[in-house]
Design a protein around this motif. Structure first.
Motif, mmCIF file in Angstrom:
data_model
loop_
_atom_site.group_PDB
_atom_site.id
_atom_site.type_symbol
_atom_site.label_atom_id
_atom_site.label_comp_id
_atom_site.label_asym_id
_atom_site.label_seq_id
_atom_site.Cartn_x
_atom_site.Cartn_y
_atom_site.Cartn_z
ATOM 1 N N ALA A 4 0.836 -1.204 0.000
ATOM 2 C CA ALA A 4 0.000 0.000 0.000
ATOM 3 C C ALA A 4 0.873 1.257 0.000
ATOM 4 N N ILE A 5 1.981 1.229 0.735
ATOM 5 C CA ILE A 5 2.906 2.367 0.739
ATOM 6 C C ILE A 5 3.569 2.503 -0.625
ATOM 7 N N PHE A 6 3.990 1.379 -1.195
ATOM 8 C CA PHE A 6 4.629 1.381 -2.511
ATOM 9 C C PHE A 6 3.686 1.936 -3.572
ATOM 10 N N GLU A 7 2.445 1.472 -3.568
ATOM 11 C CA GLU A 7 1.465 1.916 -4.573
ATOM 12 C C GLU A 7 1.237 3.417 -4.464
ATOM 13 N N ASN A 8 1.082 3.910 -3.245
ATOM 14 C CA ASN A 8 0.854 5.339 -3.048
ATOM 15 C C ASN A 8 2.077 6.153 -3.464
ATOM 16 N N TYR A 9 3.247 5.677 -3.110
ATOM 17 C CA TYR A 9 4.477 6.396 -3.427
ATOM 18 C C TYR A 9 4.704 6.485 -4.933
ATOM 19 N N GLN A 10 4.551 5.359 -5.626
ATOM 20 C CA GLN A 10 4.774 5.363 -7.077
ATOM 21 C C GLN A 10 3.726 6.219 -7.796
ATOM 22 N N ARG A 11 2.505 6.158 -7.324
ATOM 23 C CA ARG A 11 1.421 6.895 -7.986
ATOM 24 C C ARG A 11 1.477 8.395 -7.704
ATOM 25 N N VAL A 12 1.726 8.774 -6.448
ATOM 26 C CA VAL A 12 1.671 10.184 -6.071
ATOM 27 C C VAL A 12 3.001 10.895 -6.295
ATOM 28 N N VAL A 13 4.094 10.292 -5.831
ATOM 29 C CA VAL A 13 5.395 10.943 -5.931
ATOM 30 C C VAL A 13 5.983 10.802 -7.333
ATOM 31 N N HIS A 14 5.930 9.592 -7.905
ATOM 32 C CA HIS A 14 6.503 9.363 -9.228
ATOM 33 C C HIS A 14 5.492 9.536 -10.354
ATOM 34 N N ARG A 15 4.227 9.723 -9.981
ATOM 35 C CA ARG A 15 3.162 9.957 -10.970
ATOM 36 C C ARG A 15 3.079 8.833 -12.006
ATOM 37 N N GLU A 16 3.271 7.628 -11.553
ATOM 38 C CA GLU A 16 3.126 6.490 -12.451
ATOM 39 C C GLU A 16 1.651 6.149 -12.617
ATOM 40 N N PRO A 17 1.231 5.772 -13.819
ATOM 41 C CA PRO A 17 -0.172 5.372 -14.025
ATOM 42 C C PRO A 17 -0.450 4.058 -13.305
ATOM 43 N N PRO A 18 -1.680 3.840 -12.856
ATOM 44 C CA PRO A 18 -2.027 2.630 -12.103
ATOM 45 C C PRO A 18 -1.650 1.329 -12.798
ATOM 46 N N ASP A 19 -1.730 1.310 -14.141
ATOM 47 C CA ASP A 19 -1.431 0.059 -14.833
ATOM 48 C C ASP A 19 0.058 -0.274 -14.840
ATOM 49 N N LYS A 20 0.897 0.648 -14.386
ATOM 50 C CA LYS A 20 2.336 0.402 -14.303
ATOM 51 C C LYS A 20 2.761 -0.028 -12.899
ATOM 52 N N ILE A 21 1.815 -0.024 -11.958
ATOM 53 C CA ILE A 21 2.113 -0.366 -10.568
ATOM 54 C C ILE A 21 1.456 -1.704 -10.247
ATOM 55 N N SER A 22 2.231 -2.643 -9.743
ATOM 56 C CA SER A 22 1.665 -3.965 -9.474
ATOM 57 C C SER A 22 2.358 -4.627 -8.297
ATOM 58 N N ARG A 23 1.673 -5.557 -7.710
ATOM 59 C CA ARG A 23 2.285 -6.362 -6.643
ATOM 60 C C ARG A 23 3.472 -7.143 -7.177
ATOM 61 N N HIS A 24 3.356 -7.624 -8.402
ATOM 62 C CA HIS A 24 4.447 -8.370 -9.014
ATOM 63 C C HIS A 24 5.698 -7.507 -9.116
ATOM 64 N N GLY A 25 5.537 -6.256 -9.560
ATOM 65 C CA GLY A 25 6.676 -5.356 -9.686
ATOM 66 C C GLY A 25 7.308 -5.057 -8.343
ATOM 67 N N PHE A 26 6.474 -4.853 -7.327
ATOM 68 C CA PHE A 26 6.977 -4.593 -5.992
ATOM 69 C C PHE A 26 7.769 -5.789 -5.464
ATOM 70 N N LYS A 27 7.207 -6.981 -5.624
ATOM 71 C CA LYS A 27 7.902 -8.190 -5.162
ATOM 72 C C LYS A 27 9.213 -8.383 -5.924
ATOM 73 N N ARG A 28 9.163 -8.143 -7.217
ATOM 74 C CA ARG A 28 10.320 -8.421 -8.066
ATOM 75 C C ARG A 28 11.527 -7.556 -7.711
ATOM 76 N N PHE A 29 11.285 -6.287 -7.423
ATOM 77 C CA PHE A 29 12.402 -5.376 -7.221
ATOM 78 C C PHE A 29 12.738 -5.091 -5.764
ATOM 79 N N LEU A 30 11.777 -5.197 -4.866
ATOM 80 C CA LEU A 30 12.019 -4.731 -3.501
ATOM 81 C C LEU A 30 11.766 -5.781 -2.425
#
Length: 461
Positions: free
Chosen positions: A174-200
């Motif tokens: 939830a922190i990752f999703e908010n951070y990527q969306r609000v701070v990095h302005r990434e579109p929702p379709d670019k943010i995923s649980r898979h991406g979070f698990k894969r990199f962090l």
């Protein structure tokens, strides 16, 4: 040497991807129009890494993004990457950094608590004088934590920081999703649980501890961790850290938008420096420094820092003269005279001690890592990449005793036992032997005995 069937913990398991030209640069693609946005790096996949081995890699210009390891070629790059490290024992916070800590502490503790606590639990005159004259970073970052506050009274907020395994939880996502969306302005379709698990999450670093003997006589934890910040029981920030034998290596820092006004990126960096000092790691690695990227300039606000020379792999003080060298030249080598393309000061023979904490994060590195396949492959041994042995040098390296692992055997395999080993030439790009030679060159021939080339099939997840 271990027998082939004995999987010794000393080995780090690596799969060679190769030397390639990334299709896009995440740092300058929107600011350097008309110029090449490509950069060369050597890439490998880590199945398993010992913390001691990874520290050696970091001290040779490597970093990781999830399980992907990469070493950039600073000569052939639109945005050259340089490794930095800070000596936590010599670090003195600036006025701005001290104010950030004090502002956060006041927010957590509250004026009412500070006033009442001063009355109920007064400091001695000597202690009050010391605190007024000396800003003790370790003391101050712990000051607002609930476990260190005297009661009664009660502070405005309950604050706690815990070091936890780098496993996935919905709370962290939830922190990752908010951070990527609000701070990095990434579109929702670019943010995923898979991406979070894969990199962090679930890094290839093995978790363990050093032998006891730090400043407090305790063992230091080793491996990848999430440093979790909670206010009133709610997770508000996460620092992703690689704790290595002699350093705290910052991977990423993310926070919820609700605490943006508290300057959490700066607080996170100071907290990590304090951890390096308090626990006896000594060094704090803030990750790569990219001089022509404005978002990276915050890293040089923490002093004293040293920059790793890509050619002689020694550390040079990052002072005003060194920064001026970056201003004057695209590629900087501190071990050679400036008129020859590098050179400044003296190399620091600080033990080499046998990687991105930031408000802005290091998404550019992650994006570039995903392009590792590249659209143009090249041959590392003919690249003239800084700090890499030449083809002639590698021809003299004995790789016969290198160990490998494959799906067709439960045992480790000695390279010289392969049927094709003596028939192949490392000068022929694309052959098994040349791919292995590239990896050994990128890692360093002196570390050959610490790696196992892992050719087992990997999960696509």
């Amino acid at each position: 040497m271990q027998t082939p069937g004995d999987v010794a913990p000393r080995y780090s398991f690596l799969f060679p991807i190769g030397y390639s030209n990334s299709s896009e640069c995440g740092y300058c693609r929107n600011t350097r129009s008309g110029q090449s946005t490509k950069r060369y790096s050597y890439y490998a996949i880590a199945t398993s890494l010992t913390p001691a081995f990874y520290q050696k890699l970091v001290n040779r210009c490597w970093r990781r993004s999830g399980t992907l390891l990469y070493r950039p070629n600073q000569k052939h790059s639109c945005c050259p990457h340089y490794t930095l490290r800070l000596d936590s024992t010599q670090f003195k916070p600036t006025k701005d950094q001290r104010q950030a800590v004090n502002r956060f502490n006041r927010h957590i503790i509250g004026d009412a608590y500070a006033s009442e606590a001063a009355r109920l639990h007064p400091r001695s005159r000597a202690e009050a004088r010391r605190r007024h004259n000396v800003f003790d970073l370790v003391e101050r970052v712990h000051e607002p934590e609930a476990e260190f506050l005297k009661s009664p009274p009660s502070p405005d907020h309950a604050f706690a920081v815990t070091l936890e395994p780098d496993t996935f939880t919905e709370e962290k996502y939830a922190i990752f999703e908010n951070y990527q969306r609000v701070v990095h302005r990434e579109p929702p379709d670019k943010i995923s649980r898979h991406g979070f698990k894969r990199f962090l999450c679930n890094s290839p670093l093995s978790r363990g501890s050093t032998a006891a003997g730090g400043p407090d006589g305790k063992a230091r934890p080793l491996g990848s961790f999430h440093q979790c910040y909670r206010i009133d029981g709610k997770l508000v920030a996460v620092g992703v850290l690689d704790l290595l034998p002699d350093c705290v290596s910052a991977v990423y820092f993310l926070y919820h938008e609700s605490i943006h006004w508290l300057n959490p990126g700066k607080l996170g960096a100071l907290r990590e420096i304090a951890l390096a000092r308090e626990a006896g790691y000594r060094w704090w690695y803030p990750g790569y420094y990219v001089h022509n990227c404005a978002k990276m300039r915050y890293k040089i606000e923490y002093k004293p820092q040293y920059v790793l020379d890509p050619e002689d792999l020694r550390w040079y003080l990052l002072d005003k003269e060194a920064l001026a060298r970056f201003d004057r030249g695209h590629y900087v080598c501190f071990s050679r005279k400036e008129e020859e393309g590098g050179g400044h000061g003296q190399g620091v023979d600080i033990p080499a001690t046998t990687g991105e904490s930031s408000e802005n994060g290091n998404t550019a590195e992650e994006e570039d890592a995903q392009e590792a396949a590249g659209e143009e492959d090249a041959f590392l041994l003919a690249s003239n990449m800084p700090g890499i042995p030449t083809l002639a040098d590698m021809a003299r390296v004995d790789m016969d005793r290198l160990v490998l692992r494959a799906d067709f055997s439960d045992n480790l395999i000695v390279a010289s036992h392969l049927v094709i080993w003596d028939t192949e030439d490392i000068a022929q790009p694309g052959t098994l032997k040349s791919r292995i030679a590239e990896l050994v060159a990128a890692v360093g021939p002196d570390l050959l005995g610490e790696i196992c080339i892992d050719f087992r099939k990997r999960s696509s997840s």
